[in-house]
Design a protein around this motif. Structure first.
Motif, PDB file in Angstrom:
ATOM      1  N   ILE A   1      25.580  47.414 -12.045  1.00 35.34           N
ATOM      2  CA  ILE A   1      26.388  47.625 -10.822  1.00 35.34           C
ATOM      3  C   ILE A   1      26.445  46.134 -10.003  1.00 35.34           C
ATOM      4  O   ILE A   1      27.507  45.495  -9.515  1.00 35.34           O
ATOM      5  CB  ILE A   1      26.151  48.804  -9.688  1.00 35.34           C
ATOM      6  N   ALA A   2      25.223  45.796  -9.754  1.00 31.18           N
ATOM      7  CA  ALA A   2      24.843  44.312  -9.157  1.00 31.18           C
ATOM      8  C   ALA A   2      25.803  43.167  -9.927  1.00 31.18           C
ATOM      9  O   ALA A   2      25.999  42.138  -9.051  1.00 31.18           O
ATOM     10  CB  ALA A   2      23.489  44.028  -9.258  1.00 31.18           C
ATOM     11  N   SER A   3      25.912  43.289 -11.252  1.00 30.86           N
ATOM     12  CA  SER A   3      26.713  42.120 -12.091  1.00 30.86           C
ATOM     13  C   SER A   3      28.089  42.544 -11.754  1.00 30.86           C
ATOM     14  O   SER A   3      28.841  41.670 -12.224  1.00 30.86           O
ATOM     15  CB  SER A   3      25.993  42.425 -13.498  1.00 30.86           C
ATOM     16  N   GLY A   4      28.441  43.748 -11.438  1.00 36.60           N
ATOM     17  CA  GLY A   4      29.906  44.156 -11.401  1.00 36.60           C
ATOM     18  C   GLY A   4      30.355  44.433 -12.551  1.00 36.60           C
ATOM     19  O   GLY A   4      31.618  44.747 -12.855  1.00 36.60           O
ATOM     20  N   THR A   5      29.492  45.047 -13.493  1.00 34.51           N
ATOM     21  CA  THR A   5      29.987  45.707 -14.791  1.00 34.51           C
ATOM     22  C   THR A   5      30.041  47.281 -14.689  1.00 34.51           C
ATOM     23  O   THR A   5      29.077  47.905 -14.491  1.00 34.51           O
ATOM     24  CB  THR A   5      29.005  45.316 -15.896  1.00 34.51           C
ATOM     25  N   PRO A   6      31.023  47.686 -15.223  1.00 33.71           N
ATOM     26  CA  PRO A   6      31.410  49.165 -15.488  1.00 33.71           C
ATOM     27  C   PRO A   6      30.391  49.685 -16.452  1.00 33.71           C
ATOM     28  O   PRO A   6      30.343  49.155 -17.531  1.00 33.71           O
ATOM     29  CB  PRO A   6      32.681  49.300 -15.736  1.00 33.71           C
ATOM     30  N   VAL A   7      29.856  50.836 -15.907  1.00 29.50           N
ATOM     31  CA  VAL A   7      28.868  51.438 -17.111  1.00 29.50           C
ATOM     32  C   VAL A   7      29.057  52.809 -17.404  1.00 29.50           C
ATOM     33  O   VAL A   7      29.392  53.604 -16.614  1.00 29.50           O
ATOM     34  CB  VAL A   7      27.298  51.289 -16.510  1.00 29.50           C
ATOM     35  N   ILE A   8      28.824  53.258 -18.397  1.00 32.06           N
ATOM     36  CA  ILE A   8      28.928  54.692 -18.951  1.00 32.06           C
ATOM     37  C   ILE A   8      27.642  55.243 -19.271  1.00 32.06           C
ATOM     38  O   ILE A   8      27.046  54.517 -20.156  1.00 32.06           O
ATOM     39  CB  ILE A   8      29.748  54.945 -20.318  1.00 32.06           C
TER      40      ILE A   8
ATOM     41  N   ALA B   1      17.888  41.910 -16.612  1.00 28.69           N
ATOM     42  CA  ALA B   1      18.921  42.981 -17.027  1.00 28.69           C
ATOM     43  C   ALA B   1      20.298  42.710 -16.539  1.00 28.69           C
ATOM     44  O   ALA B   1      21.475  42.744 -17.313  1.00 28.69           O
ATOM     45  CB  ALA B   1      18.474  44.415 -16.417  1.00 28.69           C
ATOM     46  N   MET B   2      20.395  41.878 -15.222  1.00 30.32           N
ATOM     47  CA  MET B   2      21.463  41.479 -14.933  1.00 30.32           C
ATOM     48  C   MET B   2      22.150  40.274 -15.417  1.00 30.32           C
ATOM     49  O   MET B   2      23.375  40.221 -15.547  1.00 30.32           O
ATOM     50  CB  MET B   2      21.142  40.895 -13.241  1.00 30.32           C
ATOM     51  N   LYS B   3      21.320  39.613 -16.329  1.00 26.34           N
ATOM     52  CA  LYS B   3      21.636  38.587 -17.076  1.00 26.34           C
ATOM     53  C   LYS B   3      22.250  39.261 -18.591  1.00 26.34           C
ATOM     54  O   LYS B   3      23.229  38.612 -18.989  1.00 26.34           O
ATOM     55  CB  LYS B   3      20.409  37.531 -17.507  1.00 26.34           C
ATOM     56  N   CYS B   4      21.666  40.328 -18.787  1.00 28.00           N
ATOM     57  CA  CYS B   4      22.353  40.994 -20.085  1.00 28.00           C
ATOM     58  C   CYS B   4      23.668  41.519 -19.476  1.00 28.00           C
ATOM     59  O   CYS B   4      24.607  41.682 -20.469  1.00 28.00           O
ATOM     60  CB  CYS B   4      21.186  41.908 -20.518  1.00 28.00           C
TER      61      CYS B   4
ATOM     62  N   ALA C   1      17.808  45.134  -6.914  1.00 23.48           N
ATOM     63  CA  ALA C   1      19.081  45.153  -7.411  1.00 23.48           C
ATOM     64  C   ALA C   1      20.071  44.632  -6.242  1.00 23.48           C
ATOM     65  O   ALA C   1      20.964  43.567  -6.383  1.00 23.48           O
ATOM     66  CB  ALA C   1      19.441  46.160  -8.142  1.00 23.48           C
ATOM     67  N   ALA C   2      19.954  44.913  -5.167  1.00 23.47           N
ATOM     68  CA  ALA C   2      21.006  44.745  -4.099  1.00 23.47           C
ATOM     69  C   ALA C   2      20.395  43.447  -3.492  1.00 23.47           C
ATOM     70  O   ALA C   2      21.736  42.543  -3.288  1.00 23.47           O
ATOM     71  CB  ALA C   2      20.375  45.825  -2.768  1.00 23.47           C
ATOM     72  N   ILE C   3      19.252  43.018  -3.448  1.00 20.44           N
ATOM     73  CA  ILE C   3      19.016  41.674  -3.080  1.00 20.44           C
ATOM     74  C   ILE C   3      19.584  40.577  -3.895  1.00 20.44           C
ATOM     75  O   ILE C   3      20.184  39.434  -3.705  1.00 20.44           O
ATOM     76  CB  ILE C   3      17.513  41.480  -2.981  1.00 20.44           C
ATOM     77  N   GLU C   4      19.505  41.069  -5.351  1.00 15.33           N
ATOM     78  CA  GLU C   4      20.061  40.043  -6.416  1.00 15.33           C
ATOM     79  C   GLU C   4      21.555  39.870  -6.455  1.00 15.33           C
ATOM     80  O   GLU C   4      21.925  38.817  -6.510  1.00 15.33           O
ATOM     81  CB  GLU C   4      19.844  40.385  -7.821  1.00 15.33           C
ATOM     82  N   CYS C   5      22.228  40.785  -5.670  1.00 11.78           N
ATOM     83  CA  CYS C   5      23.661  40.558  -5.505  1.00 11.78           C
ATOM     84  C   CYS C   5      23.845  39.512  -4.603  1.00 11.78           C
ATOM     85  O   CYS C   5      25.060  38.980  -4.700  1.00 11.78           O
ATOM     86  CB  CYS C   5      24.371  41.696  -4.922  1.00 11.78           C
ATOM     87  N   LEU C   6      22.914  39.122  -3.761  1.00 10.90           N
ATOM     88  CA  LEU C   6      23.291  38.101  -2.774  1.00 10.90           C
ATOM     89  C   LEU C   6      22.985  36.831  -3.086  1.00 10.90           C
ATOM     90  O   LEU C   6      23.164  35.619  -2.412  1.00 10.90           O
ATOM     91  CB  LEU C   6      22.793  38.451  -1.166  1.00 10.90           C
ATOM     92  N   LYS C   7      22.260  36.668  -4.383  1.00 13.49           N
ATOM     93  CA  LYS C   7      21.821  35.384  -4.979  1.00 13.49           C
ATOM     94  C   LYS C   7      22.804  34.817  -5.909  1.00 13.49           C
ATOM     95  O   LYS C   7      23.628  35.491  -6.630  1.00 13.49           O
ATOM     96  CB  LYS C   7      20.505  35.581  -5.772  1.00 13.49           C
TER      97      LYS C   7
END
Length: 493
Positions: A185-192, A479-482, A129-135
């Protein structure tokens, strides 16, 4: 014994009890703020019923506050900052690897070796997930490629959702949680997060580690409480953009009916077969069957739940599997020598015991195991299981290894596809033509050749069809796409 809600006040993080063990006193969090509540959940060990921890619970008020905090927002993390939070979380988690593994084992009853393995998987999820943040998966489309085109270019980029809800099950107290939170988190979306009431302690500890790693508090809340005040409210609230759920078919379908106009990701049950052809490597087939059926106490949606064996080798395979299954010792989850701990609670073990008895009454034979003590159920090998037995038509979530025979490939495919599930399948064969046919004709989301049905890496697509899910894939990248949406814009060019 199931975890119970009592009236008490948790006023310290850790307290000693009479037998000298320690009990974690934790609370839910609303955007980083711990909840003070007189309603407290007791979390008990499935193995010896001791209290492992307590959680101060949330209600409707805190649920609304969590949604409002996420929508209000705060500091927006750029890509590198999201990478840094996830990477630091990974390092902090690994520094506490043994402590967290022991917590997983204590609250879930899983063998400590399985809990340690889960720590490694969670490490991978956070790393990917961290790696995908940089892509950046943005695209560019030239508009002058048709007679009607113009001298323009269309660009795409991703934006986060306003707020998402993640509802997780008990069987992987850490990894199932990380698989939802990290991509969000990698997508920048707040989550509950709404973890399972049966294994909430690990999820809350992870939440605290994420805060420690620098995650802005509005980005994550963790809530437990009465279903009508927490889970139902989160699912139905029109301000929620997405509900990601992993759990039972019944609950998943209820969510699909009640969620309203929002994205829904459902990762539901599985009834995964391991199909062993006549040409299969016998040692490999036996190893995959035992590992697939007994690891994690059989409590994986992708566990081997049906072993389909060609009639010509069924007797030899069955004899070998019985011997192999003897290696899977069952007992105290805290003992490093134990390979199979408990299932999640005694009622779950009683259900597994019951479906085994029903199969025996219909002609099946228990060749090994089958004995139950509380939530402990011995790894069980069952031969001559009828094709319509409850244990193979419905998902049996435990260390059962039911063996069924088939006559040819057509029969194997029909038998594999005969249940309402469609998650994964494993096929053991050295014949490439046969392997390709199974890949094409099995009605599942994943087919693994010469491997257990559940094999994957943490960033590869994962998900099922039919009653196993809506076909939407998980895994870090999907999941990041979703957890985001694509925005397009165009400019003269």
């Amino acid at each position: 014994m199931s975890n119970t809600i009592i009236s008490a006040t948790a006023n310290s993080e850790e307290v000693a009890v009479a037998n000298g063990t320690h009990v974690l006193n934790l609370s839910c969090y609303v955007a980083g703020k711990p909840i003070a509540s007189d309603n407290v959940l007791q979390v008990r060990s499935p193995y010896d019923n001791r209290i492992v921890g307590t959680v101060a619970l949330a209600g409707a008020k805190e649920t609304n506050e969590a949604i409002e905090a996420a929508l209000k927002g705060g500091k927006k993390l750029n890509r590198y900052e999201r990478y840094s939070v996830l990477d630091k979380t990974r390092h902090l988690l690994m520094q506490r690897k043994e402590e967290m593994a022991q917590l997983i084992s204590a609250e879930s009853g899983l063998a400590i070796r399985e809990a340690r393995y889960e720590m490694g998987r969670a490490n991978d999820v956070l790393m990917f997930a961290a790696i995908e943040c940089l892509k950046d998966d943005g695209q560019i489309f030239s508009c002058d490629i048709s007679p009607n085109g113009k001298a323009r270019k269309i660009f795409t980029f991703r934006e986060p959702l306003n707020v998402a809800v993640a509802i997780t099950p008990f069987n992987h107290p850490l990894n199932q949680v990380v698989h939802k939170i990290a991509p969000a988190i990698a997508s920048g979306t707040p989550v509950i997060l709404k973890p399972s009431e049966k294994t909430p302690l690990t999820a809350i500890r992870l939440t605290e580690i994420l805060y420690e790693a620098g995650l802005p508090h509005y980005m994550l809340s963790v809530l437990l409480g009465p279903t009508s005040e927490v889970a139902e409210q989160l699912v139905k609230d029109e301000r929620i953009d997405l509900v990601s759920f992993t759990g039972s078919v019944a609950v998943g379908k209820h969510i699909a009916k009640t969620a309203g106009y929002k994205k829904v990701i459902l990762e539901l049950g599985g009834n995964d077969p391991l199909i062993i052809l006549e040409d299969a490597d016998m040692n490999l087939a036996v190893t995959l069957a035992a590992e697939g059926a007994f690891r994690n106490s059989g409590q994986r949606c992708t566990a081997v739940k049906r072993i389909l064996v060609h009639e010509n080798i069924k007797a030899a395979f069955t004899k070998c599997l019985v011997e192999k299954a003897k290696e899977y010792t069952c007992g105290d989850p805290a003992d490093s020598e134990t390979k199979v701990g408990t299932v999640i609670d005694e009622p779950a073990a009683i259900y597994l015991e019951d479906v085994t008895k029903k199969a025996v009454a219909a002609g099946a034979k228990v060749l090994l195991g089958g004995k139950r003590e509380g939530a402990l159920l011995e790894p069980t090998v069952i031969a001559d299981v009828p094709r319509d037995a409850q244990m193979v038509m419905c998902e049996s979530f435990g260390p059962l290894a039911p063996i069924l025979g088939f006559t040819d490939i057509d029969d194997a495919i029909a038998l594999s596809n005969s249940t309402s599930y469609g998650l994964s399948a494993g096929v053991v064969t050295n014949n490439m033509q046969h392997a390709i046919r199974f890949v094409k004709e099995l009605k599942v989301g994943t087919v693994n050749i010469n491997e257990v049905p559940g094999y994957r890496i943490e960033n590869s697509p994962f998900g099922g069809i039919k009653d196993s899910g809506l076909g939407i894939k998980e895994g870090v990248i999907e999941a990041m796409k979703c957890f985001s949406f694509i925005k397009t814009f165009s400019m003269p060019w």
